[in-house]
Scaffold this active site. Sequence first.
Site, mmCIF file in Angstrom:
data_model
loop_
_atom_site.group_PDB
_atom_site.id
_atom_site.type_symbol
_atom_site.label_atom_id
_atom_site.label_comp_id
_atom_site.label_asym_id
_atom_site.label_seq_id
_atom_site.Cartn_x
_atom_site.Cartn_y
_atom_site.Cartn_z
ATOM 1 N N ALA A 69 56.972 19.445 -72.210
ATOM 2 C CA ALA A 69 58.278 18.790 -72.307
ATOM 3 C C ALA A 69 59.342 19.869 -72.118
ATOM 4 O O ALA A 69 59.080 21.055 -72.299
ATOM 5 C CB ALA A 69 58.417 18.119 -73.673
ATOM 6 N N GLY A 112 53.194 19.001 -73.280
ATOM 7 C CA GLY A 112 53.290 17.714 -72.608
ATOM 8 C C GLY A 112 52.563 17.685 -71.272
ATOM 9 O O GLY A 112 52.172 16.609 -70.805
ATOM 10 N N GLU A 115 49.137 16.864 -72.184
ATOM 11 C CA GLU A 115 49.154 15.463 -72.648
ATOM 12 C C GLU A 115 49.285 14.487 -71.485
ATOM 13 O O GLU A 115 48.650 13.431 -71.480
ATOM 14 C CB GLU A 115 50.294 15.276 -73.652
ATOM 15 C CG GLU A 115 50.038 16.052 -74.938
ATOM 16 C CD GLU A 115 51.257 16.103 -75.844
ATOM 17 O OE1 GLU A 115 52.340 16.519 -75.381
ATOM 18 O OE2 GLU A 115 51.143 15.726 -77.017
ATOM 19 N N GLU A 135 52.667 23.727 -79.005
ATOM 20 C CA GLU A 135 53.838 23.255 -79.758
ATOM 21 C C GLU A 135 54.034 23.994 -81.071
ATOM 22 O O GLU A 135 55.161 24.280 -81.467
ATOM 23 C CB GLU A 135 53.734 21.740 -80.014
ATOM 24 C CG GLU A 135 53.978 20.874 -78.780
ATOM 25 C CD GLU A 135 52.727 20.654 -77.939
ATOM 26 O OE1 GLU A 135 51.697 21.317 -78.177
ATOM 27 O OE2 GLU A 135 52.795 19.795 -77.037
#
Length: 261
Positions: A69, A112, A115, A135
């Site tokens: 992200a 992300g 993911e 993260e």
Amino acid sequence: IPKYEFVEASVVGQNSNVGLVRLNRPKALNALCDALVDDLASAVKLMDKNTSIGAIVITGSEKAFAAGADIKEMKDGSFASNVTGGLLQGWAEISKCSKPIIAAVNGYALGGGCELAMMCDIIYAGDKARFGQPEVTIGTIPGAGGTQRIARSCGKSKAMEICLTGNQFSAEEAERMGLVSKVIPADKLVDEAVKLGEKIASHSPLIIALCKESVNKAFETSLAEGLSFEKRIFHATFSTNDQKEGMQAFIDKKAPKWTRS
Ligand code: CAA
């Protein structure tokens, strides 16, 4: 297929039946800012509706599938703004696609990015791919499925180790733990993923959608419920033309002609 700012979408394959979406934000190693995720979700949605497409490949560059992200975009958010703004909610669009999606992962698939790959149905990795959920190293936790999908596909110990250390792991390790189904030399990766897409797209799209839905049930429900769902869908395929066509073509030693009905 329209032009997007942060993804390149095209139709590929010998029979033009595989959708290819390439994440294209090289300056930020394909960090998944909102605009990129919107473009990706829109391209996937269009391809899902396009009846000439039977499978979709999502890839990035040789350096990065996606580095997560967008940290710069989200760093000043608050709990309240994240909730009211629906932070990461747009990502769910990708897992709503009824057609099989193959992630072709070269380079970094972090946070992300990892993911996003796991939201896809099959992951092929280039031999230099690097996976990880970093993260915790930046003061947060995975928010787009990392803790859940690694646990389901690789078990508790691997999920804990990956999510609690933030350590990167290689394509070979990812294959060993069952996260990816094949490791391929980096420069052949997208071609191989497209070939896989072509193989899937050669089957009845209707039956493939039912099959994907049935495999996905394994991640959503108990074994008894899943087996019952599978059996009913199996029974239901006998109401389709494509089941009649497929079985008759086998007996006649001919190639089936799918009608998607
Ligand atoms: N968000 C925003 N920008 C990013 C980014 C990210 N996730 N990852 C890389 N970039 C930017 C860098 O800031 C840099 O920009 P500038 O040139 O403007 O400084 C550019 O991309 C190139 O990156 P690096 O200079 O860091 O490249 P590198 O080759 O030295 O390192 C890397 C590569 C190891 C992938 C490193 O960039 C990195 O660690 N990135 C962050 C990985 C990360 O923590 N991801 C998790 C994000 S949080 C998340 O994803 C939450 C969730 O669950 C959804």
